[in-house]
Design a protein around this motif. Structure first.
Motif, PDB file in Angstrom:
ATOM      1  N   ASN A   1      -7.551   4.466   2.328  1.00 18.78           N
ATOM      2  CA  ASN A   1      -6.568   5.132   3.179  1.00 18.78           C
ATOM      3  C   ASN A   1      -5.640   6.284   2.299  1.00 18.78           C
ATOM      4  O   ASN A   1      -5.035   5.488   1.651  1.00 18.78           O
ATOM      5  N   LYS A   2      -5.470   7.294   2.861  1.00 17.68           N
ATOM      6  CA  LYS A   2      -4.436   8.100   1.635  1.00 17.68           C
ATOM      7  C   LYS A   2      -4.285   8.821   2.909  1.00 17.68           C
ATOM      8  O   LYS A   2      -4.584   9.811   3.274  1.00 17.68           O
TER       9      LYS A   2
ATOM     10  N   GLY B   1      -3.219   1.510  -3.581  1.00 19.86           N
ATOM     11  CA  GLY B   1      -3.102   2.916  -2.844  1.00 19.86           C
ATOM     12  C   GLY B   1      -4.210   3.799  -2.128  1.00 19.86           C
ATOM     13  O   GLY B   1      -5.156   3.771  -3.073  1.00 19.86           O
ATOM     14  N   GLY B   2      -3.996   5.338  -2.524  1.00 24.37           N
ATOM     15  CA  GLY B   2      -3.127   5.591  -3.071  1.00 24.37           C
ATOM     16  C   GLY B   2      -2.730   6.006  -4.469  1.00 24.37           C
ATOM     17  O   GLY B   2      -3.604   5.477  -4.980  1.00 24.37           O
TER      18      GLY B   2
ATOM     19  N   HIS C   1       1.258  -1.442   0.094  1.00 25.31           N
ATOM     20  CA  HIS C   1       0.014   0.201  -0.516  1.00 25.31           C
ATOM     21  C   HIS C   1       0.991   0.906   0.086  1.00 25.31           C
ATOM     22  O   HIS C   1       1.581   1.143   0.809  1.00 25.31           O
TER      23      HIS C   1
ATOM     24  N   PRO D   1       0.511   5.290  -0.084  1.00 23.31           N
ATOM     25  CA  PRO D   1      -1.346   6.160   0.424  1.00 23.31           C
ATOM     26  C   PRO D   1      -1.160   7.652   0.160  1.00 23.31           C
ATOM     27  O   PRO D   1      -2.031   7.812   0.242  1.00 23.31           O
TER      28      PRO D   1
END
Length: 460
Positions: free
Chosen positions: A73-74, A114-115, A59, A61
Motif C-alpha cells: 500500500n503506497k 512502507g512505502g 506505516h 506509504p
C-alpha cells in the motif's frame, strides 16, 4: 538437522498451489466491516489490564519511484510536502491510541515500513520518534528490536547515523536483484555499490541486524543471472535474507501491468532459481528458517527456532509474537490478543477520520475459539515443522485427532508422499516437505475452500 531440505521436484510440482502466507490466521481476507474503533479500544483496555508488552508498526506509504512488482500500500509522489498532512494525522492517531496503553507496557519491538520510511526528512523522522517516545514506553537501552525498511537509493551514511541516533538497531534493505536488465524491467535501478555503502554504514554504526530482500521470478531473470545476485549478496554477509517468490497478479496490483508477461521466467526456471538459491545460501552457512527466510546460525530467529520460541505475525517470523501488535498509519493492521483490526487503506479516508478526531479502523475480526485453535496449529507447523498431538491437545483443550478428523486423510496422503511423518504421537514435516509447509498448513484452514485462491501467491 532442523533446517535440512530434501529437494524433490515431483512433490513440489504436485503440492505447489496458491495459498495464504499465514502471517495471520484467519487471514486478512476474512476481515469484515463490523469491526470498528470501539473494538480496538476495548482490546487495548484488556491489554493494558494484562500488562502485555507491545510491538508497534508504523506505516509510511510514500515512495518517490514506482517499482512495477510492488504489491504494498503506497503513494507514488516526488512531492515531499505530501507527507506533512499525513504526519499530522499519524500524530493524532498516536495520541488517541496511547490514551488506552499503560505506562508499564514496554515496547519490545518497533518497525517502520512502507512505502519508503526515509521519504521523510530528518526533522520529520525526529518529530515522529519523539512523539512515539513521549506517548509509549520505548526502551532506551538499545535492548528492543527497533527496525526500519531502507531503500538504498533513498539513504546515505548521514541517514544511517540519524536512524541509529533515534534508536533503530535493525535495518531491512530492498535489493530484489542486482542485474541491470532485470532492474530496468521493474523500474528499480540500484547499484550494488549503493547497497554496499548502506551495509558498511550499518556495520560501522553497530546496527545489530541487517536483512536483505530478494525476489525470484521477476522479468528477464534467469537461473544463471539470479545465482550471480545471490553470490553477490552472500558476499555482503547480511544476518538474514528474505527470498520472495514474485506473484504476478496484474488484475489486483495495477503497477504490475507494466511488466511484460512474456519476459517472466517459466515455472521450471523459477523452481531452478529457488533450488540454486537454497543450495547457495545453505552452503554459505545460512539456515533455512521456513518459507522464504534464511538466517545465520547465531541470529535470533535461528536460535528461537531451536529453542521452540519462534513465532509468526504480520511482520513475518518473529521472536516477539507474545507482544500485542499495534499498527499505526494507513492500512496498518493491529493484532491485540483475539482481535484483528485494520485502518482505512485509502490515505484520504485515513486522514479525514483522524482530522475529525476519530480512529480510522475500518475492518477486522474477532477470533472464535475454532480460529484460535487453528491459529495455534498453523503457527506451530509453520515455525517448527512439527506438532505433538497430546501436547497440543492439552494446550488447546481438544482431542486433536477427533477435532481434525476431516484433515487426517489428507495428512495420511502427505505421509504416503513423504512430505510428513505421521504417527500416533504427531506430525513431523520432513526435509522434502519443508519448502511446502504452507501446503500442510492449508489443510487446517477452514476458510480456504470458500476463497478464490487466485488472490494468493503460489507456494513456490
Amino acid at each position: 538437522m532442523l533446517d535440512a531440505i530434501d529437494w524433490k521436484p515431483e512433490l513440489i510440482q504436485r503440492y505447489d498451489m496458491a495459498g495464504p502466507r499465514y502471517t495471520s490466521y484467519p487471514t486478512a481476507v476474512q476481515f469484515h466491516d463490523q469491526i470498528g474503533a470501539f473494538d480496538l479500544m476495548h482490546a487495548l483496555r484488556d491489554s493494558r489490564t494484562a500488562k502485555r508488552p507491545l510491538s508497534l508498526y508504523v506505516h509510511v506509504p510514500f515512495c518517490a519511484h514506482i517499482c512495477y512488482y510492488c504489491a504494498c500500500n503506497k503513494v507514488i509522489t516526488k512531492d515531499r510536502s505530501r507527507s506533512v498532512p499525513y504526519l499530522a494525522s499519524l500524530t493524532r492517531e498516536i495520541q488517541l491510541i496511547s490514551r488506552h496503553v499503560g505506562a508499564d507496557q514496554r515496547v519490545e519491538q518497533l518497525h517502520f515500513g512502507g512505502g519508503t520510511p526515509t521519504f521523510l526528512n530528518p526533522e520529520q523522522l525526529r518529530q515522529l520518534m519523539s512523539e512515539l517516545r513521549q506517548r509509549f514506553s520505548l526502551l532506551d537501552d538499545d535492548s528492543g528490536d527497533y527496525s526500519i525498511e531502507i531503500d538504498p537509493r533513498e539513504a546515505d551514511w548521514a541517514t544511517m547515523g540519524l536512524l541509529r541516533e533515534l534508536g533503530f538497531n535493525r535495518v531491512s534493505l530492498g535489493v530484489q536483484d542486482i542485474d541491470t536488465n532485470v532492474q530496468l524491467a521493474v523500474n528499480r535501478l540500484q547499484s550494488l555499490n549503493e547497497t554496499r555503502a548502506i551495509i558498511d554504514a550499518a556495520r560501522t554504526l553497530s546496527y545489530r541486524s541487517i536483512n536483505i530482500d530478494l525476489i525470484y521470478g521477476l522479468p528477464r531473470q534467469t537461473p544463471e543471472s539470479f545465482a550471480k545476485t545471490v553470490e553477490a549478496v552472500i558476499d555482503l554477509q547480511p544476518h538474514r535474507l528474505s527470498v520472495f517468490n514474485y506473484a504476478h497478479l496484474p488484475t489486483r496490483f495495477p503497477p504490475q501491468r507494466r511488466i511484460e508477461a512474456a519476459e517472466l521466467p517459466s515455472p521450471a526456471q523459477k523452481l531452478e532459481m529457488l533450488q540454486r538459491t537454497t543450495e547457495q545460501l545453505m552452503a554459505a552457512g545460512y539456515r533455512y528458517i521456513g518459507m522464504d527466510h534464511f538466517a545465520l546460525p547465531d541470529d535470533e530467529l535461528a536460535i528461537a527456532q531451536e529453542d521452540g520460541s519462534l513465532q509468526r505475525n504480520f511482520q513475518g517470523y518473529t521472536t516477539h509474537g507474545h507482544c500485542d501488535l499495534i499498527g499505526l498509519g494507513v492500512s496498518a493492521i493491529s493484532q491485540i490478543n483475539e482481535l484483528y483490526s485494520q485502518n482505512a487503506v485509502d490515505i484520504s479516508e485515513y486522514q479525514t477520520s483522524l482530522d475529525n478526531g476519530q480512529l480510522a479502523v475500518r475492518r477486522g475480526l474477532h477470533c472464535e475459539r475454532d480460529d484460535l485453535i487453528r491459529r495455534a496449529v498453523i503457527q506451530q507447523l509453520i515455525c517448527h515443522f512439527q506438532l505433538d498431538f497430546a501436547e497440543t491437545g492439552r494446550a488447546l483443550g481438544i482431542d486433536f485427532k477427533d477435532y481434525f478428523a476431516d484433515v487426517m486423510p489428507d495428512l495420511e496422503r502427505m505421509a504416503t508422499d513423504e512430505l510428513i511423518r505421521l504417527d500416533e504421537k504427531g506430525i513431523d514435516i520432513l526435509p522434502a516437505g519443508r519448502l511446502l509447509v504452507r501446503s500442510v498448513c492449508m489443510l487446517f484452514d477452514r476458510y480456504l475452500p470458500q476463497q478464490n485462491t487466485q488472490r494468493f501467491s503460489r507456494v513456490i
